[in-house]
Scaffold this motif. Structure first.
Motif, mmCIF file in Angstrom:
data_model
loop_
_atom_site.group_PDB
_atom_site.id
_atom_site.type_symbol
_atom_site.label_atom_id
_atom_site.label_comp_id
_atom_site.label_asym_id
_atom_site.label_seq_id
_atom_site.Cartn_x
_atom_site.Cartn_y
_atom_site.Cartn_z
ATOM 1 N N ARG A 176 -5.581 30.946 -8.757
ATOM 2 C CA ARG A 176 -5.857 30.041 -9.880
ATOM 3 C C ARG A 176 -6.548 28.766 -9.406
ATOM 4 O O ARG A 176 -7.500 28.282 -10.040
ATOM 5 N N LYS A 177 -6.081 28.206 -8.308
ATOM 6 C CA LYS A 177 -6.695 26.983 -7.783
ATOM 7 C C LYS A 177 -8.135 27.245 -7.350
ATOM 8 O O LYS A 177 -9.023 26.423 -7.590
ATOM 9 N N MET A 178 -8.360 28.380 -6.706
ATOM 10 C CA MET A 178 -9.708 28.724 -6.270
ATOM 11 C C MET A 178 -10.647 28.854 -7.458
ATOM 12 O O MET A 178 -11.755 28.298 -7.470
ATOM 13 N N LEU A 179 -10.208 29.586 -8.490
ATOM 14 C CA LEU A 179 -11.054 29.788 -9.665
ATOM 15 C C LEU A 179 -11.320 28.485 -10.409
ATOM 16 O O LEU A 179 -12.432 28.251 -10.903
ATOM 17 N N ALA A 180 -10.302 27.635 -10.483
ATOM 18 C CA ALA A 180 -10.462 26.367 -11.201
ATOM 19 C C ALA A 180 -11.501 25.471 -10.534
ATOM 20 O O ALA A 180 -12.150 24.658 -11.207
ATOM 21 N N GLY A 181 -11.674 25.618 -9.222
ATOM 22 C CA GLY A 181 -12.607 24.776 -8.500
ATOM 23 C C GLY A 181 -14.015 25.327 -8.392
ATOM 24 O O GLY A 181 -14.904 24.681 -7.821
ATOM 25 N N ILE A 182 -14.234 26.523 -8.928
ATOM 26 C CA ILE A 182 -15.545 27.167 -8.817
ATOM 27 C C ILE A 182 -16.430 26.801 -10.003
ATOM 28 O O ILE A 182 -16.016 26.925 -11.160
ATOM 29 N N ASN A 183 -17.634 26.354 -9.701
ATOM 30 C CA ASN A 183 -18.659 26.167 -10.724
ATOM 31 C C ASN A 183 -19.328 27.519 -10.932
ATOM 32 O O ASN A 183 -20.012 28.019 -10.045
ATOM 33 N N ARG A 184 -19.119 28.116 -12.105
ATOM 34 C CA ARG A 184 -19.574 29.492 -12.323
ATOM 35 C C ARG A 184 -21.086 29.630 -12.205
ATOM 36 O O ARG A 184 -21.583 30.578 -11.590
ATOM 37 N N GLY A 185 -21.829 28.711 -12.770
ATOM 38 C CA GLY A 185 -23.281 28.777 -12.665
ATOM 39 C C GLY A 185 -23.747 28.673 -11.227
ATOM 40 O O GLY A 185 -24.662 29.395 -10.795
ATOM 41 N N GLN A 186 -23.102 27.798 -10.469
ATOM 42 C CA GLN A 186 -23.474 27.596 -9.068
ATOM 43 C C GLN A 186 -23.208 28.846 -8.237
ATOM 44 O O GLN A 186 -24.066 29.289 -7.461
ATOM 45 N N ILE A 187 -22.040 29.449 -8.409
ATOM 46 C CA ILE A 187 -21.730 30.617 -7.589
ATOM 47 C C ILE A 187 -22.606 31.804 -7.986
ATOM 48 O O ILE A 187 -23.016 32.594 -7.121
ATOM 49 N N GLU A 188 -22.942 31.938 -9.254
ATOM 50 C CA GLU A 188 -23.825 33.037 -9.663
ATOM 51 C C GLU A 188 -25.210 32.861 -9.059
ATOM 52 O O GLU A 188 -25.835 33.839 -8.618
ATOM 53 N N ARG A 189 -25.712 31.634 -8.990
ATOM 54 C CA ARG A 189 -27.012 31.391 -8.354
ATOM 55 C C ARG A 189 -26.952 31.734 -6.876
ATOM 56 O O ARG A 189 -27.893 32.321 -6.315
ATOM 57 N N LEU A 190 -25.853 31.386 -6.231
ATOM 58 C CA LEU A 190 -25.705 31.684 -4.806
ATOM 59 C C LEU A 190 -25.616 33.192 -4.572
ATOM 60 O O LEU A 190 -26.215 33.716 -3.624
#
Length: 257
Positions: free
Chosen positions: A169-183
């Protein structure tokens, strides 16, 4: 409750047998989420329906370069569906169970810990990196550093990695979804999953425990395990799983015993 995230891409017969193998050696309330990493969009759907396995709708065809997103896709789908679990376990098609006691081991060994992993190593200097995927991470570090907000990263070995739901949960809460999809779209890093999740977990304060030495003999990258090694593993009460098992004759022996 244990959730097994299972990645496979071919051979529905082997997939069905692996599901039965997981269920044979684990508690009845443990469940499986299957991720289809192959090009056939229907692969595994019939097996999942018949074997009462959850099918991750975010499944995509994966390559060695893109397979790192598998665990993220499963994590976020479970969270979106509000599916409850205590432990999330990373499984691939070449992992088999040979003994009981996995839940009891987790409950005993993971008291006070958030992750159970293999060979966690901190990477702090690109000039000292010896593992090729770590070198690739350093080569793309200008892109990944803003994602991690760290000046270093960690690496481990993905098969049989275990993460508690709380740290997920902590990991997911800290992820910017747009950023990780671009990466994910732009990266050329192999074995990305063996760096991204342990780094995020450590970033959010996870206490990580290493697998026991008795596990490591039968939890390796290569060479694949021989029939004699698997038979030896099954005779040992402290060994519950083996990896990698790719030979069909060895798989068949496990299914029959």
């Amino acid at each position: 409750m244990i959730c097994f995230a299972l990645l496979a891409h071919e051979d529905e017969g082997a997939l069905r047998q692996q599901i039965k193998n997981i269920r044979k050696y684990n508690p009845k309330d443990a469940f499986i989420v299957f991720y289809n990493g192959g090009p056939d969009r229907d692969f595994g759907k019939k097996v999942c329906r018949e074997e009462n396995v959850l099918y991750c709708p975010y499944s995509k065809p994966l390559t060695q370069r893109s397979s790192g997103r598998f665990f993220y896709d499963v994590m976020r789908w479970l969270e979106e569906r509000k599916i409850r679990y205590e432990y999330l376990v990373y499984l691939e098609y070449d992992i088999m169970f040979v003994g009981r006691g996995f839940r009891e081991m987790l409950e005993s060994r993971m008291k006070g810990y958030d992750c159970l992993l293999k060979f966690v190593k901190k990477e702090t200097d690109p000039q000292k990196a010896t593992w090729d995927p770590a070198k690739l991470m350093w080569a793309e570090w200008k892109d990944w550093r803003p994602f991690f907000h760290l000046d270093h990263f960690f690496r481990t070995s993905s098969p049989m990695s275990v993460y508690r739901h709380g740290i997920v949960r902590k990991m997911l809460a800290g992820i910017n979804r747009g950023q990780i999809e671009r990466l994910f779209r732009s990266t050329h890093i192999r074995c990305l999953g063996e760096m991204i999740y342990v780094t995020l977990a450590k970033k959010y304060g996870a206490r990580c425990l290493d697998h026991r030495n008795s596990d490591l003999r039968y939890l390796r990258f290569r060479p694949e395990l021989t029939l004699r090694e698997v038979q030896d593993a099954k005779r040992r009460p402290d060994v519950m799983f083996v990896h990698p098992v790719k030979n069909r004759a060895v798989m068949k022996w496990i299914w029959e015993h």
